[in-house]
Design a protein around this motif. Structure first.
Motif, short mmCIF file in Angstrom:
data_model
loop_
_atom_site.label_atom_id
_atom_site.label_comp_id
_atom_site.label_asym_id
_atom_site.label_seq_id
_atom_site.Cartn_x
_atom_site.Cartn_y
_atom_site.Cartn_z
N ARG A 49 0.76 -1.22 -0.17
CA ARG A 49 0.07 -0.21 0.00
C ARG A 49 0.88 1.27 0.09
O ARG A 49 0.70 2.11 -0.78
CB ARG A 49 -0.93 0.11 1.30
CG ARG A 49 -2.16 1.06 1.43
CD ARG A 49 -2.97 0.95 2.42
NE ARG A 49 -2.58 0.39 3.78
CZ ARG A 49 -2.94 -1.13 3.86
NH1 ARG A 49 -3.29 -1.88 3.17
NH2 ARG A 49 -2.41 -1.34 5.20
N ARG A 50 1.99 1.17 0.79
CA ARG A 50 2.72 2.42 0.86
C ARG A 50 3.49 2.65 -0.31
O ARG A 50 3.75 3.92 -0.66
CB ARG A 50 3.91 1.97 1.87
CG ARG A 50 3.31 2.46 3.40
CD ARG A 50 4.07 2.56 4.64
NE ARG A 50 3.68 2.32 5.77
CZ ARG A 50 4.63 2.38 6.78
NH1 ARG A 50 5.73 2.49 6.78
NH2 ARG A 50 3.86 2.31 8.02
N LEU A 51 4.12 1.71 -1.17
CA LEU A 51 5.02 1.87 -2.34
C LEU A 51 3.95 1.70 -3.62
O LEU A 51 4.33 1.96 -4.77
CB LEU A 51 6.12 0.64 -2.18
CG LEU A 51 6.83 0.99 -1.12
CD1 LEU A 51 7.85 -0.13 -1.11
CD2 LEU A 51 7.69 2.26 -1.22
N ASN A 52 2.66 1.22 -3.39
CA ASN A 52 1.98 0.94 -4.75
C ASN A 52 2.52 -0.10 -5.56
O ASN A 52 3.06 0.54 -6.81
CB ASN A 52 1.76 2.49 -5.30
CG ASN A 52 0.56 2.32 -6.40
OD1 ASN A 52 -0.59 1.52 -6.08
ND2 ASN A 52 0.36 3.17 -7.45
N ILE A 53 2.92 -1.15 -4.88
CA ILE A 53 3.51 -2.27 -5.96
C ILE A 53 2.63 -3.49 -5.42
O ILE A 53 2.38 -3.80 -4.27
CB ILE A 53 5.10 -2.26 -5.42
CG1 ILE A 53 5.93 -1.15 -5.39
CG2 ILE A 53 5.60 -3.43 -6.16
CD1 ILE A 53 7.23 -1.33 -4.80
N ALA A 54 2.56 -4.19 -6.46
CA ALA A 54 1.75 -5.47 -6.31
C ALA A 54 2.50 -6.21 -5.38
O ALA A 54 3.55 -6.30 -5.52
CB ALA A 54 1.52 -6.12 -7.86
N PRO A 55 1.48 -6.95 -4.38
CA PRO A 55 2.17 -7.82 -3.52
C PRO A 55 2.92 -8.91 -4.11
O PRO A 55 3.98 -9.31 -3.57
CB PRO A 55 0.95 -8.37 -2.77
CG PRO A 55 -0.26 -7.32 -3.02
CD PRO A 55 0.19 -6.80 -4.33
N GLY A 56 2.65 -9.46 -5.34
CA GLY A 56 3.33 -10.58 -6.00
C GLY A 56 4.76 -10.06 -6.27
O GLY A 56 5.65 -10.58 -5.90
N ALA A 57 4.89 -8.92 -6.93
CA ALA A 57 6.19 -8.39 -7.17
C ALA A 57 6.88 -7.82 -5.98
O ALA A 57 8.33 -8.32 -6.00
CB ALA A 57 5.83 -7.16 -8.29
N LEU A 58 6.06 -7.35 -4.77
CA LEU A 58 7.28 -6.93 -3.83
C LEU A 58 7.64 -8.15 -2.89
O LEU A 58 8.79 -8.04 -2.46
CB LEU A 58 6.25 -6.18 -3.13
CG LEU A 58 6.52 -5.32 -1.82
CD1 LEU A 58 7.70 -4.61 -2.13
CD2 LEU A 58 5.56 -4.71 -1.04
N ALA A 59 6.92 -9.32 -2.91
CA ALA A 59 7.45 -10.58 -2.11
C ALA A 59 8.82 -10.75 -2.74
O ALA A 59 9.35 -11.22 -2.13
CB ALA A 59 6.61 -11.70 -2.45
N GLY A 60 8.85 -10.89 -4.17
CA GLY A 60 10.27 -11.08 -4.68
C GLY A 60 11.22 -10.01 -4.25
O GLY A 60 12.65 -10.48 -4.11
N MET A 61 10.90 -9.00 -3.98
CA MET A 61 11.87 -7.85 -3.78
C MET A 61 12.33 -8.21 -2.30
O MET A 61 13.64 -8.05 -2.02
CB MET A 61 11.45 -6.47 -3.90
CG MET A 61 11.18 -6.21 -5.55
SD MET A 61 10.53 -4.66 -5.65
CE MET A 61 9.75 -4.69 -6.96
#
Length: 93
Positions: free
Chosen positions: A23-35
């Protein structure tokens, strides 16, 4: 983008969940999990598995023999915490 993810986790006051970070970064959770996995593998973040048992704190309900079979086990969201610089330095020694 990877650096921004790490900086946001470092700036958080305590553990931060995947959904809050998304929510804070406006990134999809799936993409964020990899990061987040990238930073965890490099020793920059720790991951809390996210489970809690009502009797695990020593109160003891007496109805279970362990967390794997506890009827009061709750699955909490995984959270992430930045590893402090001193902790990282100690791990490298």
């Amino acid at each position: 983008m990877l650096r921004q993810v790490l900086q946001t986790v470092e700036a958080a006051e305590g553990p931060i969940t995947l959904s809050e970070l998304s929510r804070r970064l406006n990134i999809a959770p799936g993409a964020l999990a990899g990061m987040l996995e990238h930073w965890a593998q490099r020793g920059r973040l720790t991951v809390d598995g996210g489970s809690a048992c009502a009797c695990a704190d020593g109160g003891g309900c007496g109805s279970c023999s362990g967390a794997a079979v506890c009827p009061f086990m709750a699955r909490l969201p995984r959270s992430f915490v930045a590893v402090q610089t001193i902790e990282r330095r100690d791990a490298m020694d």
